[in-house]
Design a protein around this motif. Structure first.
Motif, short mmCIF file in Angstrom:
data_model
loop_
_atom_site.label_atom_id
_atom_site.label_comp_id
_atom_site.label_asym_id
_atom_site.label_seq_id
_atom_site.Cartn_x
_atom_site.Cartn_y
_atom_site.Cartn_z
N ILE A 249 5.04 12.37 1.44
CA ILE A 249 5.62 11.19 2.07
C ILE A 249 7.10 11.08 1.77
N ALA B 173 -1.33 4.23 5.06
CA ALA B 173 -1.96 4.81 3.87
C ALA B 173 -1.11 4.58 2.64
N VAL B 174 0.19 4.87 2.74
CA VAL B 174 1.04 4.70 1.57
C VAL B 174 1.09 3.25 1.15
N PHE C 59 9.12 10.69 5.10
CA PHE C 59 9.82 9.46 5.41
C PHE C 59 11.32 9.59 5.17
N TYR D 271 0.32 13.71 -2.17
CA TYR D 271 0.53 12.95 -0.94
C TYR D 271 1.85 12.19 -0.99
N PHE D 272 2.15 11.60 -2.15
CA PHE D 272 3.40 10.87 -2.28
C PHE D 272 4.60 11.80 -2.13
N ASN E 51 0.48 7.23 8.17
CA ASN E 51 1.10 7.40 6.85
C ASN E 51 1.62 6.09 6.30
N ILE E 52 2.27 5.32 7.17
CA ILE E 52 2.77 4.01 6.71
C ILE E 52 1.62 3.19 6.15
N MET F 127 6.74 0.16 5.52
CA MET F 127 5.89 0.51 4.39
C MET F 127 6.03 -0.52 3.28
N LEU G 294 -2.05 2.31 -0.63
CA LEU G 294 -2.10 2.85 -2.00
C LEU G 294 -1.21 2.03 -2.93
N ILE G 295 0.04 1.83 -2.51
CA ILE G 295 0.97 1.09 -3.37
C ILE G 295 0.49 -0.35 -3.54
#
Lengths: 437, 292
Positions: A38, B102-103, A42, A34-35, B99-100, B164, B106-107
């Motif tokens: 991204i 989710a990431v 992004f 997933y990263f 996505n913003i 993010m 996670l981080i």
């Protein structure tokens, strides 16, 4: 236990372990994939090019320092001294910083032997150690210099404009004006602007020294001048913070007052009609789902920008959240206490007041106070959108892209405000319902 | 003698109990009434101040609340045939918003994990630095996302990355606090057992603490994910990309393009409700066995 059973159990256990191991390895793998996705979605490689380190450096150095401009208008020959080059920071007539000397020839000492001289007839000399003396003559819209063709990277020169950047300060020359920026650490004019009689005087001098302004007492005058400081606008900032807290307070408390009766309607224990219950719940879900952003946008159309719009946006969104939480708390109340109150012949309203409310109040108060703190943060963001409070001042200061010291000031204040509300709501909770472990 | 004393003192005691009880009740009523009075005063005066400083008044605006939604809805209804196309058009923006969130969740959860383990008594690797890590997590929590996002937009230009990073920082602080409350209640016996076998700090945390706290941590992270979807939509509104950014543009066009705004409203609303439902379902499952 027979051998067959044992092997079966063993196999079962081995399967379980295998499955667990698979999960244990596949979750990090999925996250890694997933990263990677991204990383490209992004556009991180492109971002590295777009990001400008120079801007970051300006941002950081400007946030804790200020510059004083010495500007010569080459048409009139007038020389201006101003903090940050703003009219509000201009030195009064006849005054100038003490690193500027001379009358006919103005000598500006930037420190470390970096010296700029404004000579008559729009000539300028720049003396920098380890570099030949730079002479510039401004004529009409063009510049003549003695600069060599081969320039170091801290000098940029064209026929119209010359920029010199040194660690001590910056010099820009154009046909119309010659400007020197001298950098100093600290937030200049934070207490008093230059036109205030108290500028340059210490605390003890103001408190115990002789009267500086004949018409006012020292303390009163100093406080008024600080409060009305045009550069840092302490009064407006204080109002803005008040507005932000007000938005959070009105929104949270209003939501709680609206949500409490509605929560009774939505709780199974108190509301026998299924349809009404379900409808109320859907209303909660709806106002929560629409989200503060959309509410802000919609309400700003009706009420215009300002703190009230922000407060109402918080109120509506949180009515949904509180309604959900409160009704869950109401479902979990102990029936015995209500029965006890009923046995004394209490009417329904009295049953709620004495049988139910005392049980749920600690839960509700804890939630309300938690949201009060969290909404202070939301109010900052909503203020930036709807136009009110410290959020608006912060976004405006950021959008000018030069008042970074003000941005730094506001950020410090916002963090202090949120931490204060955090502490305050914790303190109030401890006072009202006692500290719980 | 004994009787006399008893008989003599009992009525007085009952009387004094009664009077002190009524006095107490009166005092409590007084305090309660005063608190209520102050609260009402605060609410009313606060409302008046907010109303004064608002561009439009409350009572003037009240009957206009429905105007804008009605305009948007009626226009969207007229152009309802185009709505599926618009929803498809803005779907990539929606994916970016998710996505913003989710990431950054996670981080942020990873950061919160470290902050919580390093800031909890009994678990910290450097016990002396516990206050430091707590203050770090307090400050990260206190910084509103918009502050960091706007500054990063200035440095990096618009796009999803500033949002993010901003949300991740706030999430790390917020989760750090919640996580450490859970970690404080963790049983230390497995950790001691592992320590006796010579396990390193990271092994003790990974094998001794994480299995105990994982359900709660995941549950809090899911809750945070819901919050972050909203935050990421809001940050888009100030220029950080995603659905919020499109919403601002669609609104700037004004009447005639309300169908686009309606499509974005629908997408945003649907997403928030959808993820709320999913996350609350899994959170309930995760915390089911907690009470026993």
């Amino acid at each position: 236990m027979t051998t067959a059973d044992l092997t079966l159990t063993k196999e079962h256990a081995a399967n379980l372990f295998r499955r667990k191991r698979l999960i244990g390895f596949s979750i990090p793998a999925v996250i890694a994939v997933y990263f990677i996705y991204i990383f490209f979605a992004f556009d991180l490689p492109g971002l590295a090019q777009r990001a400008s380190l120079e801007k970051a450096v300006t941002l950081f150095s400007d946030s804790w320092s200020h510059k004083v401009h010495v500007t010569r208008n080459n048409r009139t020959g007038e020389i201006d001294y101003a903090v940050e080059g703003e009219r509000k920071g201009r030195y009064p007539e006849g005054e100038r910083p003490d690193w500027v000397t001379g009358d006919e020839i103005i000598t500006i000492d930037l420190g470390a032997d970096h010296i700029v001289r404004y000579l008559p007839n729009n000539r300028t000399e720049v003396e920098i150690p380890g570099f030949p003396m730079i002479e510039v003559q401004a004529e009409g819209r063009s510049l003549t210099t003695n600069l060599p063709a081969d320039l170091p990277d801290w000098i940029s020169a064209s026929k119209r404009r010359i920029g010199i950047t040194t660690p001590e300060g910056r010099i820009t020359l154009t046909g119309a004006r010659t400007e020197v920026f001298n950098y100093f650490p600290g937030w200049e004019l934070f207490w008093f602007t230059l036109d205030s009689p108290y500028h340059g005087h210490g605390v003890t001098e103001i408190l115990f020294g002789e009267q500086l302004d004949p018409s006012r007492s020292n303390v009163a005058g100093a406080v008024t001048d600080w409060w009305n400081n045009k550069m840092w606008r302490h009064r407006d900032v204080a109002w803005a913070i008040g507005e932000t807290i007000l938005m959070a307070f009105l929104g949270t408390m209003g939501a709680a007052m609206l949500a409490l009766p509605l929560a009774f309607v939505a709780a199974k224990r108190f509301s026998p009609i299924m349809v009404v219950r379900a409808a109320t719940r859907r209303v909660f879900d709806f106002v929560r789902g629409v989200d503060a952003l959309i509410w802000t946008v919609v309400l700003a159309r009706a009420f215009g920008p300002g703190p009230l719009t922000g407060a109402l946006a918080i109120l509506i969104t949180d009515t949904g959240t509180f309604g959900k939480i409160f009704s869950e708390a109401l479902e979990n109340v102990d029936q015995k206490q209500i029965e006890g109150v009923t046995s004394t012949g209490a009417k329904p309203l009295q049953r709620y007041r004495f049988g139910v409310i005392p049980q749920v109040v600690p839960v509700l108060l804890a939630q309300i106070l938690y949201f009060l703190e969290s909404n202070t943060r939301s109010a900052t963001i909503i203020g930036a959108i709807t136009g009110g409070g410290i959020g608006l001042m912060l976004t405006q200061a950021i959008q000018t892209q030069k008042d970074w010291e003000e941005v730094a000031y506001y950020i410090v204040l916002v963090i202090a405000m949120v931490m204060f509300m955090d502490w305050f709501s914790g303190w109030l909770r401890a006072k009202l319902i006692g500290r719980k472990d | 003698m004994l009787d006399a004393t008893l008989g003599g003192s009992t009525p007085i005691t009952v009387d004094s109990i009664q009077s002190s009880y009524t006095a107490q009740v009166k005092r409590r009523r007084l305090y309660g009434g005063l608190t209520l009075l102050i609260f009402v005063l605060l609410m009313v005066s606060g409302f008046n101040v907010a109303d004064d400083r608002n561009a439009g008044g409350f009572w003037d605006g009240l009957h206009q609340i429905g105007d804008y939604p009605a305009d948007v809805l009626s226009e969207a209804w007229e152009k309802r045939a185009e709505l599926p196309g618009l929803v498809a058009k803005y779907f990539p923006a929606l994916v970016e918003t998710i996505n913003i969130a989710a990431v950054s969740t996670l981080i942020g959860a990873l950061g919160g994990l470290f902050l919580s383990l390093l800031g909890t008594r009994g678990l910290a690797k450097w016990p002396r630095l516990i206050p430091l890590f707590r203050r770090i997590s307090d400050i990260m929590r206190a910084v509103p996302e918009i502050v960091i996002a706007l500054m990063l937009i200035f440095v990096m230009g618009g796009g999803p990355v500033p949002a993010m990073i901003a949300i991740a920082i706030h999430t790390a602080g917020a989760l750090g606090k919640m996580f450490s409350e859970v970690a404080e209640n963790a049983d230390l016996k497995p950790v001691e057992g592992l320590a006796s076998t010579g396990a390193t700090w990271s092994q003790r945390m990974l094998l001794g603490v994480l299995p105990q706290v994982a359900p709660n941590y995941v549950s809090y992270s899911l809750l945070r994910f819901e919050v972050n979807i909203r935050a990421s939509a809001i940050l888009g509104f100030v220029g950080a990309g995603g659905l919020g950014y499109e919403l601002r543009n669609a609104m700037a066009w004004g009447p005639g393009r309300f169908d686009e705004a309606a499509a974005i409203f629908i997408l945003l609303f649907g997403t928030i409700v959808f993820f709320d439902q999913i996350s609350s379902h899994y959170r309930n499952r995760l915390t089911e066995g907690q009470g026993q």
